[in-house]
Design a protein around this motif. Structure first.
Motif, PDB file in Angstrom:
ATOM      1  N   ASP A   9       0.834  -1.203   0.000  1.00  0.00           N
ATOM      2  CA  ASP A   9       0.000   0.000   0.000  1.00  0.00           C
ATOM      3  C   ASP A   9       0.867   1.252   0.000  1.00  0.00           C
ATOM      4  O   ASP A   9       0.513   2.275  -0.586  1.00  0.00           O
ATOM      5  CB  ASP A   9      -0.904   0.011   1.231  1.00  0.00           C
ATOM      6  CG  ASP A   9      -1.929  -1.122   1.194  1.00  0.00           C
ATOM      7  OD1 ASP A   9      -2.184  -1.652   0.096  1.00  0.00           O
ATOM      8  OD2 ASP A   9      -2.466  -1.466   2.260  1.00  0.00           O
ATOM      9  N   ALA A  10       2.011   1.166   0.689  1.00  0.00           N
ATOM     10  CA  ALA A  10       2.959   2.281   0.734  1.00  0.00           C
ATOM     11  C   ALA A  10       4.345   1.710   0.987  1.00  0.00           C
ATOM     12  O   ALA A  10       4.491   0.674   1.646  1.00  0.00           O
ATOM     13  CB  ALA A  10       2.588   3.279   1.820  1.00  0.00           C
ATOM     14  N   VAL A  11       5.350   2.389   0.476  1.00  0.00           N
ATOM     15  CA  VAL A  11       6.743   1.989   0.688  1.00  0.00           C
ATOM     16  C   VAL A  11       7.491   3.165   1.290  1.00  0.00           C
ATOM     17  O   VAL A  11       7.425   4.285   0.775  1.00  0.00           O
ATOM     18  CB  VAL A  11       7.413   1.548  -0.627  1.00  0.00           C
ATOM     19  CG1 VAL A  11       8.893   1.224  -0.386  1.00  0.00           C
ATOM     20  CG2 VAL A  11       6.705   0.332  -1.216  1.00  0.00           C
ATOM     21  N   VAL A  12       8.184   2.912   2.388  1.00  0.00           N
ATOM     22  CA  VAL A  12       8.972   3.931   3.068  1.00  0.00           C
ATOM     23  C   VAL A  12      10.423   3.481   3.072  1.00  0.00           C
ATOM     24  O   VAL A  12      10.712   2.310   3.350  1.00  0.00           O
ATOM     25  CB  VAL A  12       8.486   4.137   4.523  1.00  0.00           C
ATOM     26  CG1 VAL A  12       9.385   5.124   5.256  1.00  0.00           C
ATOM     27  CG2 VAL A  12       7.042   4.604   4.542  1.00  0.00           C
ATOM     28  N   HIS A  13      11.328   4.393   2.747  1.00  0.00           N
ATOM     29  CA  HIS A  13      12.750   4.072   2.732  1.00  0.00           C
ATOM     30  C   HIS A  13      13.418   4.568   4.007  1.00  0.00           C
ATOM     31  O   HIS A  13      13.276   5.734   4.385  1.00  0.00           O
ATOM     32  CB  HIS A  13      13.429   4.675   1.505  1.00  0.00           C
ATOM     33  CG  HIS A  13      12.971   4.068   0.212  1.00  0.00           C
ATOM     34  ND1 HIS A  13      11.918   4.583  -0.513  1.00  0.00           N
ATOM     35  CD2 HIS A  13      13.390   2.979  -0.462  1.00  0.00           C
ATOM     36  CE1 HIS A  13      11.728   3.839  -1.586  1.00  0.00           C
ATOM     37  NE2 HIS A  13      12.602   2.853  -1.574  1.00  0.00           N
TER      38      HIS A  13
END
Length: 250
Positions: free
Chosen positions: A207-211
């Motif tokens: 749903d979302a990707v955070v680095h």
């Protein structure tokens, strides 16, 4: 209600530990490190004026409610190696928890600690627990091998217990080549995926990707996880030790 994540907090510490400015402590630390380094012919240690203490960092993140178990996970040694830090934190933490530390596993250390706490809770003991992941940015000697030193002092605390954010058993894969990471991950499910510093180019469906902050090798992923609401999975890869770790909540 299942066992999982109740709350997560993170904090960076711009100032050095109080001990770092103590001349007597600095002298004792130099003698200690010199004795440890001599058998490996790594040379004398450098001054450590900007170092931080994991005892001081973790103390700032202790919860108000009591816990049964506390685990400190770290990789870089701190400015106070003579202190039994986990025991010190047990004395400060509400509940006087059973406490120990996990180290010498690179990025896998925090995932190993979480897995141990998961097993304790599943066995019916130490259900309320605290995981502290910490790293400080001063390494006063050349370890003789490539090592990633964090840019800043940072600590993250995960309060664990009965929660709607159920914790899956962490997956820790060893001897993993970077090219094999996608195949081992499989379907990470819905929610947010936090990618560790060496996985910025990884293509995942979520749903979302955070680095994570790549300048914080140990805490970057956990710091990013602490800022996420809802289901979240942290994927860490340690290229030096070739560990692939996956921890999920919710």
């Amino acid at each position: 209600m299942p066992w999982g994540l109740r709350a997560a907090t993170s904090r960076r510490f711009p100032a050095p530990a109080g001990q770092a400015a103590d001349a007597a402590h600095a002298e004792r630390l130099s003698v200690y490190l010199t004795d440890l380094l001599r058998p490996y012919e790594l040379g004398p240690p450098a001054p450590m004026p900007g170092g931080q203490s994991y005892g001081e960092m973790a103390a700032a993140l202790l919860p108000a409610e009591p816990v049964d178990a506390l685990v400190l996970a770290y990789d870089i040694p701190d400015v106070a190696p003579g202190r039994a830090t986990a025991t010190y934190l047990s004395h400060l933490c509400p509940g006087g928890p059973m406490a120990f530390a996990v180290s010498d596993q690179g990025r896998a250390g925090a995932h190993t600690a979480l897995r141990l706490l998961h097993d304790y809770a599943r066995s019916g003991t130490y259900e309320r627990s605290l995981l502290v992941v910490a790293e400080q940015s001063a390494l006063p000697y050349d370890p003789g091998v490539p090592v990633e030193v964090p840019a800043e002092h940072c600590a993250v605390a995960l309060l664990l217990g009965l929660s709607t954010m159920e914790a899956a058993v962490p997956r820790i894969h060893t001897q993993v080549a970077r090219a094999d990471v996608p195949a081992l991950l499989g379907d990470l499910g819905p929610g947010t995926v936090v990618l560790g510093g060496h996985l910025a180019d990884l293509d995942v469906k979520a749903d979302a990707v955070v680095h994570a902050d790549p300048a914080q090798p140990m805490t970057g992923g956990w710091e990013a996880l602490a800022a996420v609401d809802g289901p979240v999975t942290l994927v860490d890869y340690d290229p030096a030790l070739r560990y692939l770790c996956v921890s999920s909540f919710g």
